[in-house]
Design a protein around this motif. Structure first.
Motif, short mmCIF file in Angstrom:
data_model
loop_
_atom_site.label_atom_id
_atom_site.label_comp_id
_atom_site.label_asym_id
_atom_site.label_seq_id
_atom_site.Cartn_x
_atom_site.Cartn_y
_atom_site.Cartn_z
N VAL A 1 110.29 21.24 27.59
CA VAL A 1 110.88 22.58 27.10
C VAL A 1 112.25 22.47 26.61
N LEU B 1 105.10 25.65 22.87
CA LEU B 1 105.76 26.12 23.84
C LEU B 1 104.77 27.22 24.74
N VAL B 2 104.28 28.28 23.84
CA VAL B 2 103.49 29.44 24.41
C VAL B 2 102.14 28.67 24.71
N LEU C 1 113.29 35.82 21.35
CA LEU C 1 113.66 34.29 21.13
C LEU C 1 113.22 33.75 19.61
N LEU D 1 109.08 38.46 25.75
CA LEU D 1 110.30 37.44 25.53
C LEU D 1 110.36 37.13 24.13
N THR E 1 108.88 30.08 34.17
CA THR E 1 107.67 29.56 34.39
C THR E 1 107.61 28.85 35.82
N ALA F 1 117.54 29.27 25.87
CA ALA F 1 116.17 29.67 25.79
C ALA F 1 115.60 28.77 27.00
N SER F 2 116.04 27.38 27.02
CA SER F 2 115.33 26.45 27.90
C SER F 2 115.53 27.12 29.28
N THR G 1 102.47 26.74 28.12
CA THR G 1 102.47 27.46 29.38
C THR G 1 101.16 28.09 29.90
N VAL H 1 113.34 29.99 29.88
CA VAL H 1 111.90 29.82 30.03
C VAL H 1 111.72 28.95 31.21
N TRP I 1 105.06 36.36 27.27
CA TRP I 1 105.64 36.11 26.21
C TRP I 1 105.75 37.31 25.03
#
Length: 205
Positions: free
Chosen positions: A123, A79-80, A183, A179, A153, A145-146, A83, A149, A176
């Motif tokens: 995501v 995920l990181v 997370l 977060l 973003t 969380a979704s 992005t 994020v 990040w």
């Protein structure tokens, strides 16, 4: 096919510069170097042309997230990395930039998904995987969380349309770093790279 691709790219440039509402088909055909008749041979109207831009942008985004997904097993790191890859891309890829900026402003045809929906679905999928694997922090759900994020973003992307520093690697790394401690489960936090995995991100960041 070459004429069609030239029109899609020209439309993306005009939409990104002027917005969908004020963009003129004459400006698009002129920028593509084709006649108005050639434009209408491929696209019936401006809305159809905008959808073609969104479709091509969505394909580019899917390509990025598929590459990131294949790069490693940790869903949070993927995920990181995604992005960093995607937020860097709109600054240099006018089709992706226009696809994001067209956003949800176009009526959807049956079965069609805008670029924001493509991103949101991915995501949700990757954070659902993180929840199943137990790598989310205690009390954090994949759904919450979704939502956070995706909102962040997409917000970065909208702010970045006027100021690309908003989607710079530095800005995303800071996001990040803020977060991830909330997370990620504590035992896995130290293995996450907030600036993105070097072997994955450079091609798009």
């Amino acid at each position: 096919m070459r004429t069609r691709q030239s029109l899609v790219r020209a439309a993306a440039e005009v939409f990104a510069q002027s917005g969908f509402t004020t963009a003129a088909l004459a400006s698009i055909s002129e920028r593509a170097g084709v006649s108005a008749g050639a434009l209408h041979f491929h696209f019936a109207n401006k809305q159809e042309l905008a959808r073609a831009v969104e479709d091509e942008a969505a394909a580019a985004v899917r390509s990025v997230v598929e590459r990131v997904s294949a790069a490693g097993p940790n869903p949070l790191q993927r995920l990181v990395d995604a992005t960093h890859a995607l937020m860097g891309r709109p600054g240099r890829d006018v089709v992706v930039r226009a696809g994001f900026e067209l956003g949800s402003g176009l009526p959807r045809r049956d079965g069609a998904m805008g670029l924001h929906r493509v991103w949101r679905d991915w995501v949700e999928e990757v954070l659902g995987e993180a929840e199943r694997e137990g790598v989310l922090a205690e009390g954090v759900s994949a759904a919450d969380a979704s939502a956070a994020v995706v909102a962040a973003t997409v917000g970065f992307e909208l702010l970045g349309s006027d100021d690309r520093t908003r989607t710079s690697a530095t800005a995303l790394t800071g996001f990040w770093e803020l977060l991830l401690p909330r997370l990620a489960a504590a035992e896995g936090l130290g293995r996450l790279v907030s600036c993105g995995t070097p072997d994955v991100v450079p091609g798009d960041a």
